[in-house]
Structures are given as structure tokens and as C-alpha cells.
Design a protein around this motif. Sequence first.
Motif, PDB file in Angstrom:
ATOM      1  N   ALA A 133      -4.730  -3.144  -0.573  1.00 34.47           N
ATOM      2  CA  ALA A 133      -5.125  -3.018   0.827  1.00 34.47           C
ATOM      3  C   ALA A 133      -3.931  -2.651   1.708  1.00 34.47           C
ATOM      4  CB  ALA A 133      -5.752  -4.322   1.296  1.00 34.47           C
ATOM      5  N   LYS A 134      -2.780  -3.270   1.454  1.00 37.55           N
ATOM      6  CA  LYS A 134      -1.583  -2.954   2.230  1.00 37.55           C
ATOM      7  C   LYS A 134      -1.157  -1.503   2.047  1.00 37.55           C
ATOM      8  CE  LYS A 134       3.179  -4.480   3.037  1.00 37.55           C
ATOM      9  NZ  LYS A 134       4.212  -5.431   2.642  1.00 37.55           N
ATOM     10  N   ALA A 135      -1.225  -1.011   0.768  1.00 36.71           N
ATOM     11  CA  ALA A 135      -0.833   0.371   0.492  1.00 36.71           C
ATOM     12  C   ALA A 135      -1.745   1.352   1.192  1.00 36.71           C
ATOM     13  CB  ALA A 135      -0.839   0.610  -1.016  1.00 36.71           C
ATOM     14  N   TRP A 136      -3.059   1.065   1.210  1.00 36.35           N
ATOM     15  CA  TRP A 136      -3.990   1.988   1.859  1.00 36.35           C
ATOM     16  C   TRP A 136      -3.879   1.958   3.380  1.00 36.35           C
ATOM     17  CZ3 TRP A 136      -6.127   6.155   0.359  1.00 36.35           C
ATOM     18  CH2 TRP A 136      -6.313   6.370  -0.989  1.00 36.35           C
ATOM     19  N   VAL A 137      -3.540   0.818   3.914  1.00 39.63           N
ATOM     20  CA  VAL A 137      -3.311   0.762   5.369  1.00 39.63           C
ATOM     21  C   VAL A 137      -2.133   1.638   5.753  1.00 39.63           C
ATOM     22  CG1 VAL A 137      -2.589  -0.751   7.234  1.00 39.63           C
ATOM     23  CG2 VAL A 137      -4.400  -1.458   5.725  1.00 39.63           C
ATOM     24  N   GLU A 138      -1.041   1.569   4.964  1.00 40.43           N
ATOM     25  CA  GLU A 138       0.125   2.413   5.249  1.00 40.43           C
ATOM     26  C   GLU A 138      -0.228   3.885   5.117  1.00 40.43           C
ATOM     27  OE1 GLU A 138       2.912   1.485   6.411  1.00 40.43           O
ATOM     28  OE2 GLU A 138       2.415  -0.643   6.415  1.00 40.43           O
ATOM     29  N   ASP A 192      -4.099 -11.161  -5.572  1.00 35.37           N
ATOM     30  CA  ASP A 192      -2.803 -10.504  -5.365  1.00 35.37           C
ATOM     31  C   ASP A 192      -2.940  -8.989  -5.436  1.00 35.37           C
ATOM     32  OD1 ASP A 192       0.157  -9.886  -7.078  1.00 35.37           O
ATOM     33  OD2 ASP A 192       0.099 -10.631  -5.038  1.00 35.37           O
ATOM     34  N   THR A 245     -11.350   3.029   2.887  1.00 36.46           N
ATOM     35  CA  THR A 245     -10.908   1.677   3.228  1.00 36.46           C
ATOM     36  C   THR A 245     -12.087   0.710   3.273  1.00 36.46           C
ATOM     37  OG1 THR A 245      -9.079   2.611   4.513  1.00 36.46           O
ATOM     38  CG2 THR A 245      -9.677   0.316   4.943  1.00 36.46           C
ATOM     39  N   ALA A 264      -4.668  -7.647  -2.332  1.00 36.93           N
ATOM     40  CA  ALA A 264      -3.777  -7.663  -1.167  1.00 36.93           C
ATOM     41  C   ALA A 264      -2.805  -6.488  -1.201  1.00 36.93           C
ATOM     42  CB  ALA A 264      -3.010  -8.987  -1.121  1.00 36.93           C
ATOM     43  N   ARG A 265      -2.217  -6.218  -2.405  1.00 39.73           N
ATOM     44  CA  ARG A 265      -1.265  -5.099  -2.489  1.00 39.73           C
ATOM     45  C   ARG A 265      -1.950  -3.766  -2.253  1.00 39.73           C
ATOM     46  NH1 ARG A 265       0.585  -7.992  -7.060  1.00 39.73           N
ATOM     47  NH2 ARG A 265      -0.427  -6.474  -8.413  1.00 39.73           N
ATOM     48  N   ARG A 296      -2.270   5.008   8.125  1.00 38.09           N
ATOM     49  CA  ARG A 296      -1.425   5.226   9.315  1.00 38.09           C
ATOM     50  C   ARG A 296      -0.644   6.525   9.227  1.00 38.09           C
ATOM     51  NH1 ARG A 296       1.091  -0.897   9.966  1.00 38.09           N
ATOM     52  NH2 ARG A 296      -0.842  -1.915  10.643  1.00 38.09           N
TER      53      ARG A 296
END
Length: 313
Positions: free
Chosen positions: A267-272, A261, A115, A264-265, A275
Motif C-alpha cells: 500500500a505504501k509503494a502504491w501511494v508513492e 506486513d 488502489t 502495508a508495504r 503521487r
Amino acid sequence: MTRTTYGVFRYLSAENAPLYREVMREFVRAKERFKVALRPEEVVDALDGAHAEAVPAALGQLEQWGNIRSDPDTSRVTTVADFQRVRVMYQFTPEGDRAALEDLRQSARAVRAFTAEYARYATVASGRAAEGPRRAQSAVDAAQRALREAGAMQRQAADRLRAAQAAAAAIEDEVERARAAIDALRDLRASDTYTGLQAARQEADRAAGEADRRRDQVAAVRTAIGAEQAANATRTRTRQAVDDAQAWLAAARAEAAALEDTAARAAKAWVEAARSSLGGAVELRLADRDRPAGGLRARPAERGVSAPPEAAR
């Protein structure tokens, strides 16, 4: 560290490592719910029915490696036949519990490192995407300055052209005067008056000198006309450069928007993913504090980790 202790890490590099890791993490999740032992069918249900046929063999292999142990399941025995039928429940061994916890810790470190690397890449990409429009804007400004300079050159050329046209008109007047002088000289040839002949000769010499001077002015006019044509060509090329720079600016802005864009996508996928992978790592760390000190030493547990040299010997 003994060969038996190292054996609890074999599931990380075995052929069915993904299945073994899912089974081990299901025991970790059960422990979070304060459920110590699991039946084989409970493990299958927790995996949503996936690998239903392979789960019993995986449990047996993990037991051989020392990650889990089996105990007779007598909680649901109601008849002698039920008692004679083999029923077992599985739970962590101390070594297997520590190995699963270390696996989660290493996975969390890997996710955090990736990350951070991705965030650095996104920062660099954003900086480059912002640099493109700035460069394009600089090119547009330079092209506009060149266009203004070309306009000034065109105005100067027009002034020179007007001056050359005026000089050409004056030359024509002088040529007419010279022709008149020549005609007068021809008329004087028939006259015997020496004074008139001498004056006519002087006028002819003066007209010839003036004609030479006007000829130089005509050459200057031609040079001015060539300069105006060059200025027109420069203005045409400058306008084309402005159009190209504006098109580049539009493309750079579109590319910057696409990069933002995409970043952003991702980063969101790696955050999920982070978790989901971490799960209840925080609660496991708190539970691990109550265990006796010593024992398993932390070592990397990424996929593909092989046994250390002591285990190989």
C-alpha cells in the motif's frame, strides 16, 4: 474527429511509448512552471541525461504527429554564424496539450482503480488472516473439552475397576467356601447319615450357583479393564490433538502478521507511485477550464491503446 486529431495519441502505442510519455510529461511540468517552450538540451537535462541521443528524434516524431511544434530559437543569437545555425524550441500544440492532459487523467483513474482494488484485496486478506487464529482457537477449545471428557471417562473406568477388584475378592471368598463344601461333602460320603448327605448336597448346589454368578462378575471386571485401556488411548490422542492445534494457532498468527506486513508495504509503494504519476494533475485541470469548449473528446489512454476505427480507415 479527424485523422490529424487522432494522430496526437499515437505516441501512447508507439514502439518507444515510455520515452514519448516522459517527454510529453516534461512539457506538462514546464507548463506548471509557466515555461511554454523548451529547447532539446533542456528536455535532456530534465530527464537526467537519459536517452540523450534519442530525445531529438523523439521531439521530431512528436512534431510530425502534431503533439508539439517547433519555432526558431533566436534568443541566443550573437553572430551571423549563430543565426545561420538551426536552433529551435518546442512547445505544445493545442491538440497535443489536450492529449497530454487526457493521458494524465486516464493514468490517475487507473491508479485510483488499482488502489481501490488493492485495498479491497488487503481487506479480504486481513479478514482471512484473522479467521485462521479464530478457527485454531476453536479447535483448541474443542480439544480441551475432549480432554476433560476423557478425564471423566478415565475416572469412571477407575471406579469400575475398583468395583471389579472388590467383586474378584468376593469371588475368591466364595470359591474357598465352595472348596470347603466339597471337602465336607467328601467327608459325608463315608457317613450313613442321610440328613447330613442331603444338606451337603444343597450346600454344593448353592456354591455352584454362586460360582456361576461370580464368573459373570469376573467377565464384567474384564470389560471394565478394557474400557479403562480405551479411555487411556483416547486421552493420549486428545493430548496430541491439543498440541497440533496449538502449533496450528502459532503458524496462523505468524501468517497473519506476514500478510499484514506485506499489505502495508504494498500500500505504501502504491501511494508513492500514485503521487509521482499524478504530478500536477490538479493544476492542469484548473488551467484546462480556461480553454475554449469543444475539441478533443476523452477516451482511454492506457499503454497499448490503438487508433480508433476512423483512424484505421
